[in-house]
Design a protein around this motif. Structure first.
Motif, PDB file in Angstrom:
ATOM      1  N   LEU A   1       0.835  -1.200   0.000  1.00 32.66           N
ATOM      2  CA  LEU A   1       0.000   0.000   0.000  1.00 32.66           C
ATOM      3  C   LEU A   1       0.869   1.248   0.000  1.00 32.66           C
ATOM      4  N   GLU A   2       0.769   2.045  -1.078  1.00 30.90           N
ATOM      5  CA  GLU A   2       1.620   3.217  -1.254  1.00 30.90           C
ATOM      6  C   GLU A   2       0.892   4.539  -1.066  1.00 30.90           C
ATOM      7  N   GLU A   3      -0.423   4.538  -1.210  1.00 34.53           N
ATOM      8  CA  GLU A   3      -1.123   5.827  -1.185  1.00 34.53           C
ATOM      9  C   GLU A   3      -2.513   5.711  -0.567  1.00 34.53           C
ATOM     10  N   ILE A   4      -2.825   6.675   0.312  1.00 34.32           N
ATOM     11  CA  ILE A   4      -4.164   6.841   0.875  1.00 34.32           C
ATOM     12  C   ILE A   4      -4.588   8.277   0.610  1.00 34.32           C
ATOM     13  N   TYR A   5      -5.756   8.440   0.017  1.00 29.87           N
ATOM     14  CA  TYR A   5      -6.255   9.778  -0.296  1.00 29.87           C
ATOM     15  C   TYR A   5      -7.710   9.882   0.132  1.00 29.87           C
ATOM     16  N   MET A   6      -8.032  10.935   0.902  1.00 33.80           N
ATOM     17  CA  MET A   6      -9.411  11.159   1.322  1.00 33.80           C
ATOM     18  C   MET A   6      -9.796  12.602   1.005  1.00 33.80           C
ATOM     19  N   LYS A   7     -10.952  12.766   0.377  1.00 33.37           N
ATOM     20  CA  LYS A   7     -11.383  14.096  -0.055  1.00 33.37           C
ATOM     21  C   LYS A   7     -12.790  14.396   0.460  1.00 33.37           C
TER      22      LYS A   7
ATOM     23  N   GLY B   1      -4.774  -0.114  14.935  1.00 32.84           N
ATOM     24  CA  GLY B   1      -4.398  -1.441  14.442  1.00 32.84           C
ATOM     25  C   GLY B   1      -2.944  -1.747  14.737  1.00 32.84           C
ATOM     26  N   PRO B   2      -2.609  -3.006  14.963  1.00 28.73           N
ATOM     27  CA  PRO B   2      -1.234  -3.376  15.328  1.00 28.73           C
ATOM     28  C   PRO B   2      -0.265  -3.406  14.157  1.00 28.73           C
ATOM     29  N   GLY B   3      -0.780  -3.415  12.935  1.00 29.99           N
ATOM     30  CA  GLY B   3       0.087  -3.539  11.772  1.00 29.99           C
ATOM     31  C   GLY B   3       0.697  -2.228  11.336  1.00 29.99           C
ATOM     32  N   SER B   4       1.707  -2.316  10.467  1.00 25.79           N
ATOM     33  CA  SER B   4       2.359  -1.150   9.884  1.00 25.79           C
ATOM     34  C   SER B   4       2.074  -1.105   8.389  1.00 25.79           C
ATOM     35  N   LEU B   5       2.374   0.044   7.787  1.00 26.89           N
ATOM     36  CA  LEU B   5       2.239   0.219   6.340  1.00 26.89           C
ATOM     37  C   LEU B   5       3.613   0.609   5.806  1.00 26.89           C
ATOM     38  N   PRO B   6       4.504  -0.373   5.634  1.00 24.12           N
ATOM     39  CA  PRO B   6       5.908  -0.086   5.318  1.00 24.12           C
ATOM     40  C   PRO B   6       6.149   0.597   3.987  1.00 24.12           C
TER      41      PRO B   6
ATOM     42  N   GLY C   1       6.562   4.922  14.130  1.00 25.46           N
ATOM     43  CA  GLY C   1       7.314   4.254  13.073  1.00 25.46           C
ATOM     44  C   GLY C   1       6.470   3.335  12.223  1.00 25.46           C
ATOM     45  N   ARG C   2       5.160   3.595  12.152  1.00 25.19           N
ATOM     46  CA  ARG C   2       4.251   2.704  11.430  1.00 25.19           C
ATOM     47  C   ARG C   2       4.187   3.012   9.940  1.00 25.19           C
ATOM     48  N   VAL C   3       4.666   4.201   9.548  1.00 28.57           N
ATOM     49  CA  VAL C   3       4.679   4.588   8.127  1.00 28.57           C
ATOM     50  C   VAL C   3       6.079   5.110   7.782  1.00 28.57           C
ATOM     51  N   PRO C   4       7.095   4.255   7.830  1.00 26.27           N
ATOM     52  CA  PRO C   4       8.487   4.696   7.707  1.00 26.27           C
ATOM     53  C   PRO C   4       8.873   5.242   6.342  1.00 26.27           C
ATOM     54  N   SER C   5       8.071   4.975   5.308  1.00 26.86           N
ATOM     55  CA  SER C   5       8.415   5.422   3.950  1.00 26.86           C
ATOM     56  C   SER C   5       7.639   6.662   3.528  1.00 26.86           C
TER      57      SER C   5
ATOM     58  N   VAL D   1      10.206  10.392  10.791  1.00 28.81           N
ATOM     59  CA  VAL D   1       9.651  11.200   9.710  1.00 28.81           C
ATOM     60  C   VAL D   1      10.728  11.599   8.701  1.00 28.81           C
ATOM     61  N   SER D   2      11.889  11.008   8.809  1.00 30.20           N
ATOM     62  CA  SER D   2      13.037  11.432   7.994  1.00 30.20           C
ATOM     63  C   SER D   2      12.847  11.206   6.492  1.00 30.20           C
ATOM     64  N   ALA D   3      11.911  10.344   6.087  1.00 22.22           N
ATOM     65  CA  ALA D   3      11.689  10.091   4.660  1.00 22.22           C
ATOM     66  C   ALA D   3      10.827  11.167   4.011  1.00 22.22           C
ATOM     67  N   LEU D   4      10.189  12.029   4.820  1.00 17.60           N
ATOM     68  CA  LEU D   4       9.255  13.025   4.291  1.00 17.60           C
ATOM     69  C   LEU D   4       9.953  14.013   3.361  1.00 17.60           C
TER      70      LEU D   4
END
Length: 232
Positions: free
Chosen positions: A109-115, A132-137, A170-174, A202-205
């Protein structure tokens, strides 16, 4: 049902990318029923664009989609876009929780968009996502065109706190691209958002699109977070 089954049971082995724009009503529920008969997994990648239906009818499709995701049937999901309608609190929470469910395995999963979502629906979605316990790497883009400039402060603040928990944990490191509107967020909400920007996770931002409607201490906290040294 037939289309979902064809896509999830490798009936078209040469297919590597699927993009669906679908109204989130009873027909989408049927599509998800077809998905559940197999699975869509890498190398097949799926982009879903929810065109939300009328209130009540929309819940049918969103609820079933969340169930299929939680079952791990859509590990090839690459993009989720929600627009042209508004999520209820219950649907927002269910969708958010599904995306970070332990069995969802959304490593693509690379993108989430809400409008144009309500403050309550957005807050429920982000709260569920952070619970949720999972991450979105692989998540690179997280965009919300729906933090209303005059939204309910409690909902806006909850959204910021949930987003902060997701990033700081650290759940969205990318994550490279973040877009939010912070109108009515309040001091507590801005503190949470600033904490996320000050996190080493947040260093990847690379792109930050923020709209702030108020000046004063909130802007000061935002500036301090930007100078924390973690955005390189």
């Amino acid at each position: 049902v037939a289309l979902g089954e064809v896509l999830s049971t490798s009936k078209v082995p040469s297919l590597h990318s699927v993009c669906l724009h679908w109204k989130g009503n009873q027909s989408f529920r049927s599509l998800c029923k077809g998905f559940s008969r197999g699975s869509i997994a890498p190398p097949v990648l799926l982009d879903i664009y929810f065109l939300l239906a009328e209130e009540g009818e929309a819940s049918v499709g969103v609820t079933r989609f969340a169930e299929v995701v939680r079952e791990g049937k859509l590990s090839g999901l690459r993009k989720v876009s929600v627009e042209h309608g508004q999520l209820s609190r219950a649907d927002g929470a269910a969708l958010g929780e599904a995306l970070t469910h332990s069995q969802a395995a959304l490593n693509c999963l690379e993108e989430i968009y809400m409008k144009d979502q309500t403050p309550d629906g957005t807050a429920a979605f982000l709260s569920g996502l952070s619970r949720g316990p999972g991450s979105l790497p692989a998540l690179q883009s997280l965009k919300f065109d729906n933090f209303y400039p005059n939204g309910i402060q409690s909902a806006q603040s909850l959204s910021a706190q949930s987003l902060s928990a997701l990033v700081s944990g650290g759940r969205v490191p990318s994550l490279k691209d973040l877009k939010v509107k912070l109108g009515g967020i309040g001091q507590e909400g801005m503190q949470a958002f600033a904490a996320a920007l000050g996190s080493p996770h947040v260093s990847a931002l690379r792109r930050l699109d923020v709209l702030i409607w108020r000046e004063g201490r909130e802007v000061g906290m935002f500036c301090a977070a930007l100078s924390s040294g973690h955005l390189r």
